[in-house]
Design a protein around this motif. Structure first.
Motif, PDB file in Angstrom:
ATOM      1  N   GLN A   4      11.304 -23.420 -52.511  1.00 52.20           N
ATOM      2  CA  GLN A   4      10.778 -23.952 -53.774  1.00 52.20           C
ATOM      3  C   GLN A   4      10.199 -22.850 -54.637  1.00 52.20           C
ATOM      4  O   GLN A   4      10.209 -22.945 -55.845  1.00 52.20           O
ATOM      5  CB  GLN A   4       9.717 -25.010 -53.515  1.00 52.20           C
ATOM      6  CG  GLN A   4      10.324 -26.316 -53.028  1.00 52.20           C
ATOM      7  CD  GLN A   4       9.300 -27.409 -52.970  1.00 52.20           C
ATOM      8  OE1 GLN A   4       8.104 -27.173 -53.172  1.00 52.20           O
ATOM      9  NE2 GLN A   4       9.740 -28.614 -52.702  1.00 52.20           N
ATOM     10  N   ASP A   5       9.688 -21.806 -54.023  1.00 49.52           N
ATOM     11  CA  ASP A   5       9.092 -20.712 -54.791  1.00 49.52           C
ATOM     12  C   ASP A   5      10.121 -19.700 -55.269  1.00 49.52           C
ATOM     13  O   ASP A   5       9.848 -18.889 -56.140  1.00 49.52           O
ATOM     14  CB  ASP A   5       8.060 -19.960 -53.933  1.00 49.52           C
ATOM     15  CG  ASP A   5       6.895 -20.830 -53.558  1.00 49.52           C
ATOM     16  OD1 ASP A   5       6.573 -21.745 -54.335  1.00 49.52           O
ATOM     17  OD2 ASP A   5       6.316 -20.612 -52.484  1.00 49.52           O
ATOM     18  N   ALA A   6      11.300 -19.725 -54.681  1.00 47.71           N
ATOM     19  CA  ALA A   6      12.274 -18.675 -54.933  1.00 47.71           C
ATOM     20  C   ALA A   6      13.001 -18.798 -56.268  1.00 47.71           C
ATOM     21  O   ALA A   6      13.639 -17.858 -56.693  1.00 47.71           O
ATOM     22  CB  ALA A   6      13.291 -18.659 -53.802  1.00 47.71           C
ATOM     23  N   GLY A   7      12.934 -19.917 -56.915  1.00 42.62           N
ATOM     24  CA  GLY A   7      13.608 -20.078 -58.202  1.00 42.62           C
ATOM     25  C   GLY A   7      15.034 -20.556 -58.030  1.00 42.62           C
ATOM     26  O   GLY A   7      15.472 -20.856 -56.933  1.00 42.62           O
ATOM     27  N   PRO A  10      21.643 -21.128 -55.194  1.00 35.67           N
ATOM     28  CA  PRO A  10      22.209 -22.074 -54.239  1.00 35.67           C
ATOM     29  C   PRO A  10      21.172 -22.525 -53.221  1.00 35.67           C
ATOM     30  O   PRO A  10      20.527 -21.711 -52.569  1.00 35.67           O
ATOM     31  CB  PRO A  10      23.336 -21.284 -53.575  1.00 35.67           C
ATOM     32  CG  PRO A  10      23.634 -20.145 -54.514  1.00 35.67           C
ATOM     33  CD  PRO A  10      22.366 -19.862 -55.241  1.00 35.67           C
ATOM     34  N   GLY A  11      20.990 -23.832 -53.112  1.00 42.78           N
ATOM     35  CA  GLY A  11      20.060 -24.385 -52.139  1.00 42.78           C
ATOM     36  C   GLY A  11      18.597 -24.178 -52.468  1.00 42.78           C
ATOM     37  O   GLY A  11      17.750 -24.387 -51.631  1.00 42.78           O
ATOM     38  N   ARG A  12      18.290 -23.756 -53.675  1.00 45.29           N
ATOM     39  CA  ARG A  12      16.896 -23.483 -54.035  1.00 45.29           C
ATOM     40  C   ARG A  12      16.427 -24.418 -55.137  1.00 45.29           C
ATOM     41  O   ARG A  12      17.195 -24.806 -55.990  1.00 45.29           O
ATOM     42  CB  ARG A  12      16.736 -22.053 -54.495  1.00 45.29           C
ATOM     43  CG  ARG A  12      17.095 -21.115 -53.380  1.00 45.29           C
ATOM     44  CD  ARG A  12      16.795 -19.728 -53.720  1.00 45.29           C
ATOM     45  NE  ARG A  12      17.283 -18.936 -52.603  1.00 45.29           N
ATOM     46  CZ  ARG A  12      16.882 -17.742 -52.350  1.00 45.29           C
ATOM     47  NH1 ARG A  12      16.016 -17.173 -53.114  1.00 45.29           N
ATOM     48  NH2 ARG A  12      17.369 -17.088 -51.338  1.00 45.29           N
ATOM     49  N   THR A  13      15.163 -24.724 -55.087  1.00 47.96           N
ATOM     50  CA  THR A  13      14.562 -25.581 -56.095  1.00 47.96           C
ATOM     51  C   THR A  13      14.078 -24.719 -57.251  1.00 47.96           C
ATOM     52  O   THR A  13      13.352 -23.748 -57.036  1.00 47.96           O
ATOM     53  CB  THR A  13      13.362 -26.344 -55.496  1.00 47.96           C
ATOM     54  OG1 THR A  13      13.822 -27.068 -54.357  1.00 47.96           O
ATOM     55  CG2 THR A  13      12.776 -27.309 -56.499  1.00 47.96           C
ATOM     56  N   PRO A  14      14.477 -25.040 -58.484  1.00 48.82           N
ATOM     57  CA  PRO A  14      13.995 -24.259 -59.626  1.00 48.82           C
ATOM     58  C   PRO A  14      12.473 -24.325 -59.729  1.00 48.82           C
ATOM     59  O   PRO A  14      11.858 -25.295 -59.314  1.00 48.82           O
ATOM     60  CB  PRO A  14      14.639 -24.948 -60.831  1.00 48.82           C
ATOM     61  CG  PRO A  14      15.717 -25.792 -60.272  1.00 48.82           C
ATOM     62  CD  PRO A  14      15.345 -26.120 -58.867  1.00 48.82           C
ATOM     63  N   GLY A 141      18.589 -29.638 -58.753  1.00 47.98           N
ATOM     64  CA  GLY A 141      17.582 -28.732 -58.227  1.00 47.98           C
ATOM     65  C   GLY A 141      16.183 -29.319 -58.248  1.00 47.98           C
ATOM     66  O   GLY A 141      15.445 -29.237 -57.266  1.00 47.98           O
ATOM     67  N   PHE A 142      15.814 -29.938 -59.374  1.00 47.40           N
ATOM     68  CA  PHE A 142      14.467 -30.495 -59.488  1.00 47.40           C
ATOM     69  C   PHE A 142      14.290 -31.759 -58.651  1.00 47.40           C
ATOM     70  O   PHE A 142      13.198 -32.047 -58.167  1.00 47.40           O
ATOM     71  CB  PHE A 142      14.128 -30.807 -60.944  1.00 47.40           C
ATOM     72  CG  PHE A 142      13.898 -29.579 -61.782  1.00 47.40           C
ATOM     73  CD1 PHE A 142      12.933 -28.651 -61.441  1.00 47.40           C
ATOM     74  CD2 PHE A 142      14.653 -29.356 -62.917  1.00 47.40           C
ATOM     75  CE1 PHE A 142      12.726 -27.517 -62.207  1.00 47.40           C
ATOM     76  CE2 PHE A 142      14.456 -28.231 -63.704  1.00 47.40           C
ATOM     77  CZ  PHE A 142      13.483 -27.309 -63.347  1.00 47.40           C
ATOM     78  N   SER A 143      15.347 -32.535 -58.482  1.00 45.48           N
ATOM     79  CA  SER A 143      15.212 -33.820 -57.807  1.00 45.48           C
ATOM     80  C   SER A 143      14.872 -33.692 -56.327  1.00 45.48           C
ATOM     81  O   SER A 143      14.380 -34.645 -55.732  1.00 45.48           O
ATOM     82  CB  SER A 143      16.479 -34.656 -57.980  1.00 45.48           C
ATOM     83  OG  SER A 143      17.549 -34.087 -57.273  1.00 45.48           O
ATOM     84  N   VAL A 144      15.097 -32.531 -55.728  1.00 39.79           N
ATOM     85  CA  VAL A 144      14.737 -32.374 -54.313  1.00 39.79           C
ATOM     86  C   VAL A 144      13.229 -32.455 -54.113  1.00 39.79           C
ATOM     87  O   VAL A 144      12.769 -32.626 -52.988  1.00 39.79           O
ATOM     88  CB  VAL A 144      15.309 -31.070 -53.699  1.00 39.79           C
ATOM     89  CG1 VAL A 144      16.817 -31.067 -53.761  1.00 39.79           C
ATOM     90  CG2 VAL A 144      14.720 -29.848 -54.343  1.00 39.79           C
TER      91      VAL A 144
END
Length: 157
Positions: A4-7, A10-14, A141-144
């Motif tokens: 979640q912090d990584a921005g 692929p596979g990352r939450t903005p 991305g945000f919906s996770v």
């Protein structure tokens, strides 16, 4: 560092701004709308960008009117929005209100309209979700961050 912090990626939450900032931005937006007497703060959707409308609901506990500005796009006569609460986990109060009392009113750039809310399901939900993807919103991305994000259809009454 968590995903979640990584921005974005692929596979990352903005990344999102802090919750207090997101909430403050919407409060300022509603204030701007009120201060300008409704002349500013709402806009129609464009082919590549969502619009904004003022949604008036009836409080499920208080019975009082509540107003919120939400993003939307048009699907024929219907208006479509996401119950996302700034991408925080809890359901937005306006969506809980609409589930209890689906009859509501909206104010759009071109005037008011009475609506009835329902949650899109199945193919309709997927089609509307895909439209939000095209409008530049990283809904995937945000919906996770949320257990479920309702796609809300506001039908004319």
């Amino acid at each position: 560092m968590t995903d979640q912090d990584a921005g974005p990626g692929p596979g990352r939450t903005p990344r999102l701004p802090p919750r207090w900032f997101v909430r403050s931005a919407w409060v300022v937006h509603r204030g701007y709308y009120r201060v300008t007497g409704g002349r500013r703060g709402l806009w129609r959707p464009q082919p590549d960008k969502w619009g904004t409308l003022l949604l008036r609901t009836t409080g499920r506990r208080s019975g009082q009117e509540h107003a919120v500005i939400v993003a939307y796009f048009e699907d024929g006569a219907n208006l479509v929005t996401l119950a996302m609460n700034g991408w925080a986990a809890p359901e937005p109060a306006w969506w809980l209100n609409l589930r209890a009392e689906p009859d509501a009113a909206v104010v759009m750039r071109d005037g008011p309209r009475d609506v009835r809310a329902r949650e899109a399901e199945g193919e309709e939900r997927e089609r509307h979700w895909a439209t939000f993807r095209q409008l530049g919103t990283d809904v995937d991305g945000f919906s996770v961050r949320r257990p479920h994000t309702a796609v809300v259809v506001l039908e004319p009454r």
